[in-house]
Motif scaffolding. Structure first.
Motif, PDB file in Angstrom:
ATOM      1  N   ALA B 265       0.834  -1.205   0.000  1.00 49.48           N
ATOM      2  CA  ALA B 265       0.000   0.000   0.000  1.00 49.48           C
ATOM      3  C   ALA B 265       0.871   1.258   0.000  1.00 49.48           C
ATOM      4  CB  ALA B 265      -0.921  -0.009   1.217  1.00 49.48           C
ATOM      5  N   GLU B 266       1.922   1.241   0.821  1.00 44.85           N
ATOM      6  CA  GLU B 266       2.785   2.421   0.895  1.00 44.85           C
ATOM      7  C   GLU B 266       3.483   2.684  -0.427  1.00 44.85           C
ATOM      8  OE1 GLU B 266       5.420   1.748   4.144  1.00 44.85           O
ATOM      9  OE2 GLU B 266       3.873   2.097   5.646  1.00 44.85           O
ATOM     10  N   GLY B 269       1.795   4.836  -2.676  1.00 45.75           N
ATOM     11  CA  GLY B 269       1.621   6.231  -2.263  1.00 45.75           C
ATOM     12  C   GLY B 269       0.341   6.482  -1.484  1.00 45.75           C
ATOM     13  N   LEU B 270      -0.321   5.409  -1.021  1.00 46.10           N
ATOM     14  CA  LEU B 270      -1.526   5.608  -0.210  1.00 46.10           C
ATOM     15  C   LEU B 270      -1.132   6.239   1.122  1.00 46.10           C
ATOM     16  CD1 LEU B 270      -3.293   2.159  -0.733  1.00 46.10           C
ATOM     17  CD2 LEU B 270      -4.057   4.320  -1.641  1.00 46.10           C
ATOM     18  N   THR B 271      -2.010   7.095   1.642  1.00 42.98           N
ATOM     19  CA  THR B 271      -1.732   7.694   2.942  1.00 42.98           C
ATOM     20  C   THR B 271      -2.039   6.684   4.042  1.00 42.98           C
ATOM     21  OG1 THR B 271      -3.976   8.495   3.223  1.00 42.98           O
ATOM     22  CG2 THR B 271      -2.460   9.957   2.064  1.00 42.98           C
ATOM     23  N   TYR B 272      -1.671   7.067   5.283  1.00 39.89           N
ATOM     24  CA  TYR B 272      -1.900   6.163   6.420  1.00 39.89           C
ATOM     25  C   TYR B 272      -3.361   5.750   6.517  1.00 39.89           C
ATOM     26  CZ  TYR B 272      -2.469   4.620  11.239  1.00 39.89           C
ATOM     27  OH  TYR B 272      -2.791   3.897  12.363  1.00 39.89           O
ATOM     28  N   GLN B 274      -5.797   5.976   4.259  1.00 34.23           N
ATOM     29  CA  GLN B 274      -6.236   5.202   3.093  1.00 34.23           C
ATOM     30  C   GLN B 274      -5.784   3.758   3.225  1.00 34.23           C
ATOM     31  OE1 GLN B 274      -4.421   7.530   0.020  1.00 34.23           O
ATOM     32  NE2 GLN B 274      -6.310   8.600  -0.517  1.00 34.23           N
ATOM     33  N   ARG B 277      -7.910   2.006   5.846  1.00 40.62           N
ATOM     34  CA  ARG B 277      -9.303   1.841   5.470  1.00 40.62           C
ATOM     35  C   ARG B 277      -9.487   0.863   4.312  1.00 40.62           C
ATOM     36  NH1 ARG B 277     -12.482   6.524   2.838  1.00 40.62           N
ATOM     37  NH2 ARG B 277     -14.152   5.226   2.010  1.00 40.62           N
TER      38      ARG B 277
END
Lengths: 269, 366
Positions: B265-266, B269-272, B274, B277
């Protein structure tokens, strides 16, 4: 005598090249004097690396040499503790916004795929574009299908990752990264977890990707891939870059003893 | 020398002794002397207990509206007691003539619960539906609007009270416990220590203590003239208690996820939030379903502890029913009756959770 002088001069200049990369306007990744420790263990020592746009680099070395850690520092999956890493003009710091910016530009493919098992293949591919890039869903799905065509598994779009073979999963993972339209792709031992008959299908996809001009950093033991695709091969040991060269030179004329020993071990059979 | 195997093998039926009733019996009940012994013992226990139980529950039971004295002569259960007292048991001390209000409330609540169980209705607007339902529920029971006679919360009781405590407890504790679990795994030292402190403090005391503190100690610290409703205090105590347990259950689920899921996920570039969830929580909650339901079942039955702070829940209402001297001897019937009610709700939760596990399974076990 003049010959020995020549060699030492050459190795000196190589040494210089290793330590001081010439600032290059074309460089998309710059690592300058990068150090990293895991607790007391000095895992990356004085890494200087400059990667040009469209350059294809293969990084090899014995296990524990820090090669995975090196590329994981580039998108901040690991934090470096000294030195500078600049990706596409943005320096990596603790600033989460900068980290997220860089991660948008840098795709990564993992040894164990790291697909999201609760989402379908198509949802895996559209998640990043929809949530990170705010692409409309229909557009993201169209892009995703295009990339699935390119990795030759469009018919698997509605399946879950758990229903695919390892090779198919890794191709989905590559497509997932490409959907973000990255400028750089990092590959962390992409074929190491695959059964032998599936390695080729993944390498074929990577070779095609290289032909499109993607900037690639690949940690792998696939020396055949390095020979055919790489512009530069980097050998690491003990957390240092020991040697880097064009593949032809690297394989036929390795300079350091450690490189020679490594090559003799992996090219034996 | 190996010869390639050509020609098809004829398909044979399995041996007779392995299929059908006899096959099943042999395989499951009489394979080996030890299993045979166990089968015989179990059979003896069943034969000696089930028929008398059926006699007591049904055949010898008194069903008609008769005098308690007649009931006492009977061999079996006296269901007359339930017929006589069911309104007291189900609605407790709620004013007799207004009991249609909690009835409508309960039916409404159960309908909404039923709808919420269907994945097709899992939309953001479901939250609004829930909020509206709870408001209507409180308005129906509390009155004071639309010409309904006001009824103080001290008079609320029986099943409507138990369901209110349980459902609100479940719905509110869930997001709270997710935040606590995430907080406990956070890198931020202050958030982390607050969450650890909360969880360890609350988990370390019995629910009864929390209820007592909420009911008797809290008012001591309140400025004079300010009082919080007794029902609300009990409800908050339950939510606080359950959320600390649930937080640890969910943390277990979070820890079970491989690190690669976060990295995948990281790297996109997903945020914490996102990542939590979209990637982490859906998987972590799914693998935590059995222990989450376990916690909820425990909580559902623990709501009966509110009796000690004078709230007339289902259990206390039942005890009040056989406080009537005429019917004092029929407490077993009363307990059996509410045991069946508790069991129905718990069994539903259990079955629903198994259903959820099935529909959410995407076959990714590795």
């Amino acid at each position: 005598m003049s010959q020995t002088e020549g060699v030492s001069a050459e190795s000196k200049s190589r040494e210089a090249a290793r330590r001081m990369p010439a600032p290059d306007a074309n460089a998309i990744i710059e690592m300058i004097d990068v150090h990293k420790w895991f607790g007391q263990f000095h895992v990356l020592r004085d890494i200087n690396l400059s990667v040009n746009q469209k350059e294809r680099i293969v990084i090899c070395g014995p296990s524990g040499s820090g090669k995975s850690t090196l590329i994981r520092c580039i998108n901040r999956l690991e934090e470096h503790q000294r030195g500078q890493i600049i990706v596409d003009g943005v320096e990596l710091t603790n600033d989460i916004k900068k980290i997220e910016t860089i991660r948008r530009e840098v795709g990564m493919v993992f040894q164990h795929f790291n697909l999201f098992p609760h989402l379908t293949v198509l949802e895996n591919l559209t998640l990043g574009p929809i949530w990170v890039k705010k692409t409309p869903k229909a557009e993201a799905e169209e892009t995703a299908m295009n990339y699935l065509e390119r990795v030759k598994i469009p018919e698997q779009a509605d399946k879950y990752p758990g229903q695919l073979s390892g090779g198919q999963q890794q191709r989905v993972a590559i497509a997932r990264s490409l959907c973000m339209n990255p400028k750089v792709m990092l590959f962390d031992e992409p074929t190491s977890a695959l059964d032998p008959e599936m390695i080729k299908e993944v390498l074929d996809v990577m070779i095609e990707l290289a032909e499109t001009g993607m900037t690639m950093l690949v940690v792998t033991h696939e020396m055949g891939f390095a020979r055919t695709v790489a512009d530069r091969v980097i050998f690491m040991d003990g957390g240092e870059i020991i040697e880097q060269n064009e593949p032809e030179e690297f394989f036929h004329n390795p300079q350091s003893e450690r490189t020679k020993m490594f090559l003799s071990q992996i090219l034996k059979h | 020398m190996s010869v390639p195997n050509s020609g098809e093998k004829t398909e044979l039926p399995p041996p007779k002794t392995q299929v059908g009733v006899i096959g099943w019996l042999r395989a499951n009940l009489f394979n080996g002397w030890f299993n045979t012994l166990l089968t015989l013992i179990a059979g003896y226990i069943l034969i000696s207990t089930v028929p008398p139980l059926i006699d007591w529950l049904f055949l010898d039971a008194v069903w008609g509206m008769v005098d308690p004295e007649v009931c006492k002569q009977a061999e079996g259960a006296c269901w007359t007691f339930i017929r006589e007292k069911y309104r007291l048991i189900l609605f407790g001390t709620y004013p007799f003539n207004e009991q249609w209000r909690p009835l409508v409330g309960v039916l409404l609540l159960l309908t909404v619960v039923g709808f919420s169980c269907n994945r097709r209705f899992w939309h953001p607007w479901l939250g609004a539906v829930w909020l509206a339902t709870l408001l209507i529920y409180l308005m129906l029971l509390g009155g004071g609007v639309l010409g309904l006679t006001p009824v103080r919360t001290e008079l609320w009781g029986g099943l409507p009270l138990t369901l209110l405590l349980a459902v609100v407890g479940i719905v509110v504790a869930f997001p709270l416990s997710i935040l606590l679990a995430l907080g406990r795994r956070s890198n931020m030292p202050i958030v982390k220590s607050i969450c650890i402190g909360y969880i360890e403090l609350v988990r370390g005391v019995p629910l009864i203590t929390l209820l007592f503190m909420a009911s008797f100690m809290l008012p001591l610290f309140m400025p004079t003239g300010v009082s919080i409703d007794a029902l609300l205090r009990a409800q908050v105590a339950i939510i606080i208690f359950v959320s600390s347990y649930l937080a640890e259950v969910i943390r277990g689920g979070l820890q079970a996820l491989p690190k690669g899921q976060y990295e995948g996920a990281e790297s996109l570039g997903l945020t914490y939030w996102q990542t939590q969830r979209k990637i982490i929580l859906p998987q972590a909650l799914k693998i935590s379903i059995p222990p989450i339901v376990n916690t909820y079942l425990g909580m559902f039955k623990d709501t009966s502890l509110v009796a000690i702070v004078s709230l007339t829940d289902l259990l206390l209402a039942t005890r009040q029913a056989f406080a009537d001297p005429e019917w004092r001897s029929f407490f077993v019937e009363g307990y059996v009756f509410i045991a069946i009610i508790y069991w129905c709700f718990c069994f539903f939760m259990s079955k629903y959770s198994q259903h959820l596990e099935r529909v959410l399974d995407t076959g990714h076990k590795r």
